[in-house]
Design an enzyme around this catalytic site. Structure first.
Site, mmCIF file in Angstrom:
data_model
loop_
_atom_site.group_PDB
_atom_site.id
_atom_site.type_symbol
_atom_site.label_atom_id
_atom_site.label_comp_id
_atom_site.label_asym_id
_atom_site.label_seq_id
_atom_site.Cartn_x
_atom_site.Cartn_y
_atom_site.Cartn_z
ATOM 1 N N HIS A 39 15.410 29.169 15.340
ATOM 2 C CA HIS A 39 16.114 27.943 15.749
ATOM 3 C C HIS A 39 16.824 27.305 14.547
ATOM 4 O O HIS A 39 17.952 26.815 14.660
ATOM 5 C CB HIS A 39 15.123 26.904 16.285
ATOM 6 C CG HIS A 39 14.470 27.259 17.583
ATOM 7 N ND1 HIS A 39 13.128 27.500 17.692
ATOM 8 C CD2 HIS A 39 14.974 27.392 18.832
ATOM 9 C CE1 HIS A 39 12.819 27.752 18.951
ATOM 10 N NE2 HIS A 39 13.923 27.715 19.673
ATOM 11 N N GLY A 149 20.836 31.822 20.511
ATOM 12 C CA GLY A 149 20.383 33.064 19.887
ATOM 13 C C GLY A 149 20.590 34.247 20.822
ATOM 14 O O GLY A 149 20.464 34.122 22.044
ATOM 15 N N SER A 188 9.093 31.091 20.369
ATOM 16 C CA SER A 188 8.032 30.071 20.441
ATOM 17 C C SER A 188 6.810 30.648 21.137
ATOM 18 O O SER A 188 5.679 30.250 20.867
ATOM 19 C CB SER A 188 8.533 28.846 21.210
ATOM 20 O OG SER A 188 9.725 28.388 20.618
#
Ligand code: PAF
Length: 288
Positions: A39, A149, A188
């Site tokens: 990120h 991304g 994540s």
């Protein structure tokens, strides 16, 4: 000074209007928080192309099915803000659920095309939820660019398609997947992996790389895909899909594909669902 956090739409619009008045540009990085180095690279890219970088943090209930991990999705606002300060983020847009989806909210974007198959076969609600929240984020923030991304390659393709189809006055910028030293794509959800699963997880990258190499060197794609699935299952994964598709449209392959291709995979390791993908720039293949 800490990064400014705005939760109110009028305050957000006052700030972006001031930037516009001053002739400044701004890039948006949409996130659901629990930020990692991948990120932060998106924020660095936004900063390198615009005067300001805005990061949205909103765990979007509309893209989770009732049985999925909305409740246990990692949340760490204080940690996220410290990381964002480090990379020079100018503003965090973090609306409450009642601001994003107020009482009576009843409109939804329904993407087709690039949204068909792959993730949609297993998470049919997903791209409707992503497209709806991204459309709202884009109209709320009004950025020059939004940065995504390539790790979520189908999401990136669906969002590009939506921006094109709806004539949204902005550009979508994709950033190659950021990986750990052993090849595992940063996500994540990697936080869910047990130490044993974490040791096995990079197999997913090894397998997509092998299939991409096979397609690039002219091997029969179906055989490479079947071999890749067998390798993943032998390593303990339960495979949702492993497919090779047209890199631009994500259409299933025709009998004689000639443009760039993309190998995409989703597979479960225990209770964690991992996704990955890799490009095949110059396929020599002749057979499916
Ligand atoms: O990739 C994500 O984190 C989410 O799908 C996004 C783009 C922020 C939309 O909620």
């Amino acid at each position: 000074m800490s990064v400014a956090v705005i939760r109110d739409l009028d305050a957000l619009r006052r700030q972006t209007a001031a930037w516009r008045k001053a002739g400044e540009t701004f890039g948006l990085v949409p996130t659901m928080g629990a930020l990692h180095e991948g990120h932060l690279d998106l924020v660095r890219l936004a900063k390198s192309q615009c005067t300001h970088a805005v990061v949205s943090i909103f765990v979007n209930p509309a893209q989770f099915a009732p049985h999925e991990d909305f409740d246990r999705y990692p949340r760490d606002e204080a940690g996220d803000l410290a990381k964002l300060k480090r990379v020079g983020c100018d503003l965090v847009w973090s609306p409450d659920r009642s601001v994003m989806y107020p009482e009576g909210f009843a409109t939804r974007i329904v993407p087709a095309g690039a949204a068909e198959g792959l993730e949609s076969d297993f998470r049919p609600h997903f791209f409707g939820g992503v497209a709806t929240v991204c459309c709202k984020l884009f109209t709320q923030v009004g950025p020059d660019i939004a940065v995504f991304g390539e790790k979520d390659y189908q999401q990136l393709t669906v969002v590009r398609q939506m921006v094109r189809d709806l004539d949204l006055p902005m550009r979508i910028v994709g950033l190659p997947t950021v990986r750990e030293a052993d090849g595992l794509a940063m996500s994540s959800r990697n936080a869910y992996l047990t130490p044993d699963e974490r040791a096995v997880a990079p197999t997913i990258y090894r397998v997509v790389s092998q299939v991409a190499e096979a397609a690039a060197s002219g091997d029969v794609i179906a055989a490479a895909v079947a071999g890749g699935k067998a390798d993943l299952e032998a390593a303990g994964f339960k495979v949702d899909y492993l497919e090779v598709r047209d890199a631009k449209t994500l259409a299933p392959l025709t009998t004689d594909p000639d443009g760039p291709l993309r190998v995409l995979v989703a597979a479960w390791l225990g209770k964690t669902r991992l996704i990955d993908n890799i490009g095949v720039a110059h396929p020599l293949h002749r057979g499916l």
